[in-house]
Design a protein around this motif. Structure first.
Motif, PDB file in Angstrom:
ATOM      1  N   ALA A 165      14.658 -12.692  36.844  1.00  0.00           N
ATOM      2  CA  ALA A 165      15.157 -14.239  37.162  1.00  0.00           C
ATOM      3  C   ALA A 165      14.004 -14.931  36.428  1.00  0.00           C
ATOM      4  O   ALA A 165      14.381 -16.099  35.608  1.00  0.00           O
ATOM      5  CB  ALA A 165      15.003 -14.384  38.507  1.00  0.00           C
ATOM      6  N   LEU A 166      12.612 -14.764  36.342  1.00  0.00           N
ATOM      7  CA  LEU A 166      11.485 -15.631  35.742  1.00  0.00           C
ATOM      8  C   LEU A 166      11.848 -15.648  34.204  1.00  0.00           C
ATOM      9  O   LEU A 166      11.632 -16.483  33.694  1.00  0.00           O
ATOM     10  CB  LEU A 166      10.431 -15.088  36.235  1.00  0.00           C
ATOM     11  N   ARG A 167      12.030 -14.154  33.846  1.00  0.00           N
ATOM     12  CA  ARG A 167      12.177 -14.202  32.328  1.00  0.00           C
ATOM     13  C   ARG A 167      13.332 -14.896  31.702  1.00  0.00           C
ATOM     14  O   ARG A 167      13.312 -15.850  30.704  1.00  0.00           O
ATOM     15  CB  ARG A 167      12.212 -12.574  31.864  1.00  0.00           C
ATOM     16  N   ALA A 168      14.554 -14.954  32.491  1.00  0.00           N
ATOM     17  CA  ALA A 168      15.755 -15.411  32.068  1.00  0.00           C
ATOM     18  C   ALA A 168      15.790 -17.103  32.252  1.00  0.00           C
ATOM     19  O   ALA A 168      15.961 -17.849  31.427  1.00  0.00           O
ATOM     20  CB  ALA A 168      17.001 -15.193  32.974  1.00  0.00           C
ATOM     21  N   SER A 169      14.902 -17.558  33.035  1.00  0.00           N
ATOM     22  CA  SER A 169      14.734 -19.127  33.404  1.00  0.00           C
ATOM     23  C   SER A 169      13.693 -19.499  32.353  1.00  0.00           C
ATOM     24  O   SER A 169      13.726 -20.653  31.962  1.00  0.00           O
ATOM     25  CB  SER A 169      14.254 -19.384  34.737  1.00  0.00           C
ATOM     26  N   SER A 170      12.649 -18.891  32.306  1.00  0.00           N
ATOM     27  CA  SER A 170      11.567 -19.508  31.360  1.00  0.00           C
ATOM     28  C   SER A 170      12.299 -19.229  29.752  1.00  0.00           C
ATOM     29  O   SER A 170      11.744 -20.336  29.107  1.00  0.00           O
ATOM     30  CB  SER A 170      10.392 -18.394  31.321  1.00  0.00           C
ATOM     31  N   PHE A 171      12.830 -18.310  29.495  1.00  0.00           N
ATOM     32  CA  PHE A 171      13.697 -18.523  28.157  1.00  0.00           C
ATOM     33  C   PHE A 171      14.404 -19.458  28.099  1.00  0.00           C
ATOM     34  O   PHE A 171      14.546 -20.202  26.969  1.00  0.00           O
ATOM     35  CB  PHE A 171      13.892 -17.165  27.936  1.00  0.00           C
ATOM     36  N   ALA A 172      15.299 -19.620  29.012  1.00  0.00           N
ATOM     37  CA  ALA A 172      16.183 -20.781  28.880  1.00  0.00           C
ATOM     38  C   ALA A 172      15.662 -22.269  29.025  1.00  0.00           C
ATOM     39  O   ALA A 172      16.106 -22.998  27.725  1.00  0.00           O
ATOM     40  CB  ALA A 172      17.428 -20.713  30.042  1.00  0.00           C
ATOM     41  N   VAL A 173      14.629 -22.428  29.587  1.00  0.00           N
ATOM     42  CA  VAL A 173      13.953 -23.623  29.539  1.00  0.00           C
ATOM     43  C   VAL A 173      13.072 -23.792  28.010  1.00  0.00           C
ATOM     44  O   VAL A 173      13.183 -24.782  27.708  1.00  0.00           O
ATOM     45  CB  VAL A 173      12.889 -23.559  30.550  1.00  0.00           C
ATOM     46  N   ALA A 174      12.581 -22.745  27.747  1.00  0.00           N
ATOM     47  CA  ALA A 174      11.965 -22.629  26.418  1.00  0.00           C
ATOM     48  C   ALA A 174      13.038 -23.168  25.340  1.00  0.00           C
ATOM     49  O   ALA A 174      12.331 -24.008  24.449  1.00  0.00           O
ATOM     50  CB  ALA A 174      11.070 -21.671  26.161  1.00  0.00           C
ATOM     51  N   THR A 175      14.162 -22.391  25.277  1.00  0.00           N
ATOM     52  CA  THR A 175      15.005 -22.533  24.283  1.00  0.00           C
ATOM     53  C   THR A 175      15.720 -24.164  24.259  1.00  0.00           C
ATOM     54  O   THR A 175      15.974 -24.586  23.148  1.00  0.00           O
ATOM     55  CB  THR A 175      16.006 -21.251  24.161  1.00  0.00           C
ATOM     56  N   VAL A 176      15.896 -24.509  25.460  1.00  0.00           N
ATOM     57  CA  VAL A 176      16.501 -25.884  25.368  1.00  0.00           C
ATOM     58  C   VAL A 176      15.348 -26.725  25.179  1.00  0.00           C
ATOM     59  O   VAL A 176      15.665 -27.806  24.378  1.00  0.00           O
ATOM     60  CB  VAL A 176      17.153 -25.809  26.886  1.00  0.00           C
ATOM     61  N   ILE A 177      14.144 -26.929  25.756  1.00  0.00           N
ATOM     62  CA  ILE A 177      13.456 -27.987  25.568  1.00  0.00           C
ATOM     63  C   ILE A 177      12.711 -28.145  24.117  1.00  0.00           C
ATOM     64  O   ILE A 177      12.394 -29.082  23.660  1.00  0.00           O
ATOM     65  CB  ILE A 177      12.133 -27.973  26.681  1.00  0.00           C
TER      66      ILE A 177
END
Length: 499
Positions: A297-309
């Motif tokens: 969950a942490l890997r998926a959320s951090s990747f999504a946040v990083a890729t979007v911001i």
């Protein structure tokens, strides 16, 4: 309008692009592919036409900000027109409009695609797609200034027109050296990521393409699953480097030259990291029930946040299936974007900092009407000109965004698709939600909509005004007037000096 210098800039840009097109030829020869003629023909056309444009030397080598804006906008348009030729000539994207969309998406580091799947493409074409991200990440005109400095003090006008952020400064007194320092940092970080990915088990070709997409915060994947098919370690590495390339490069300059106190005091970077941490934790808590363990969950959320911001656009999971709370956070991050002076897109963190401090200042003035409170960032007073430009940028952004949404709504798509497709292109992100989500693409849109997206991608990458400048009739009128009446142009220049 100094049309001769604009012609020189365009010619040099085309020649640089032609030379860069020879690099995929090497890739094609290594893998024994039949795309060599496509790249050679495209490179030859760009170099020959570019050379013809620079044969006649201009008498006046100085130009102002308006010439810088027009030169920048036309350079990116010309670069995209010629950059699309290898796709079409090779037959891998036979429709030229689709090829142009893919190329503009590459150069503007958007990552939006019309391809249904990418693994059937040749290695050289995949390399060229990723290479366009790397070229566009730092900017082709910054590269031009690094290797071919211009005279007459015009350099800063080109850098202002192409560089992201509310204001552009010089790291060192000479713009040419500033450009070389920026590219040195850019190349260094890219090489470091390639080496780390190799040690993490990624193949040499994949590590180069992935690193170029990360460096330019572009997001063209070379696998149908983007980054989702790689190991968790590789996903963490890409996450970290996406965040690093979204940082203001001034901070890296301070670290490089051991100005540690200044590096730690870059306010925009602090806010940027704070937004990433807060958003990641909020999304992680919200989606934890969808994964088997907390690390996933942490890997998926951090990747999504990083890729979007950072507006990179890579994906590991389909975040369109997440709860509304998480998706809403990601939509907000689409507009926030990365730091000014980075390779990321979006409105930029610095503009939001300035706007937030302006709101606080207004509240303070209501309570203490007679007080005078200056807005400061990193201990420096923000000039009125910068405040004005930020306010104008926000209003212009809203206008362009609204008109684009109205035009795309003619497609009769659902509201989420219409809204996020424009948000994803004008902010140079790539994937949106619904029909343009991480597992979808832009192939189904009409030709009109694709040209709207092309304009939005270019406008978003060039901070709106250089592209909008092309629609100003007075620009072309002044160009025509100066051609038929050079004496009038001389009087206009004298008038500028007097003012």
């Amino acid at each position: 309008m100094n049309s001769s210098m604009i012609r020189i800039v365009l010619g040099n840009v085309l020649k640089i692009e032609g030379v860069l097109m020879l690099i995929p030829v090497v890739v094609a020869l290594i893998y024994g592919e039949s795309t060599v003629p496509a790249f050679l023909i495209s490179a030859a056309l760009a170099i020959v036409i570019g050379q013809l444009m620079v044969i006649k030397k201009p008498k006046d080598t100085v130009f102002y900000l308006k010439e810088g804006c027009v030169s920048t906008a036309l350079s990116w348009i010309f670069m995209s027109i010629f950059g699309a030729l290898p796709f079409t000539i090779s037959g891998e994207i036979p429709n030229y409009v689709n090829a142009l969309f893919e190329t503009v998406s590459g150069f503007t580091t958007t990552g939006a695609s019309i391809l249904l799947e990418v693994e059937s493409l040749s290695k050289s074409i995949l390399f060229w797609r990723s290479f366009t991200h790397w070229i566009g990440g730092m900017g082709v005109l910054v590269f031009l200034l690094a290797i071919l400095p211009m005279t007459g003090g015009s350099n800063i006008n080109l850098m202002k027109a192409e560089s992201p952020g509310p204001q552009v400064g010089k790291l060192v007194p000479r713009i040419g050296r500033t450009a070389r320092i920026l590219y040195g940092i850019y190349i260094g970080l890219t090489v470091i990521e390639i080496i780390i990915l190799l040690f993490a088990g990624m193949s040499f070709f994949d590590s180069i393409c992935t690193s170029m997409g990360t460096a330019g915060t572009g997001g063209f994947g070379i696998k149908n699953t983007s980054i989702g098919g790689y190991s968790p370690l590789i996903q963490w590495i890409v996450t970290i480097f996406m965040i690093l390339f979204g940082v203001n490069f001034n901070a890296y300059y301070y670290l490089l030259f051991k100005h540690f106190r200044q590096a730690l005091n870059v306010e925009e970077v602090k806010v940027y990291i704070g937004i990433i941490v807060a958003s990641t934790l909020a999304i992680c808590i919200n989606i934890a029930h969808m994964f088997s363990n907390l690390e996933q969950a942490l890997r998926a959320s951090s990747f999504a946040v990083a890729t979007v911001i950072t507006t990179t656009g890579y994906s590991t999971v389909d975040f369109d299936t997440w709860p509304a709370f998480s998706k809403f956070i990601l939509v907000i991050l689409m507009f926030v974007g990365a730091c000014a002076g980075s390779t990321g897109g979006g409105i930029k963190v610095s503009r939001f900092i300035i706007s937030f401090k302006t709101i606080i200042k207004e509240f303070h003035s209501y309570i203490h009407p007679k007080s005078v409170k200056a807005i400061r960032i990193e201990g420096k007073t923000v000039e009125h000109e910068t405040l004005r430009s930020v306010n104008v940028y926000f209003m212009t952004f809203i206008c362009v965004f609204t008109v684009s949404c109205l035009l795309i709504s003619l497609e009769n798509q659902d509201l989420v698709t219409t809204f996020t497709s424009v948000a994803a292109t004008i902010n140079n992100i790539g994937p949106g939600l619904a029909n343009v989500g991480p597992t979808c693409n832009f192939a189904s849109f009409s030709v009109l909509s694709k040209f709207v997206f092309i304009f939005d991608m270019l406008a978003g990458r060039l901070e709106l005004f250089p592209m909008l400048m092309l629609f100003n009739p007075t620009i072309w009128k002044s160009t025509f007037t100066s051609r038929i009446n050079p004496r009038r142009r001389n009087w206009e220049d004298c008038d500028k000096v007097r003012k």
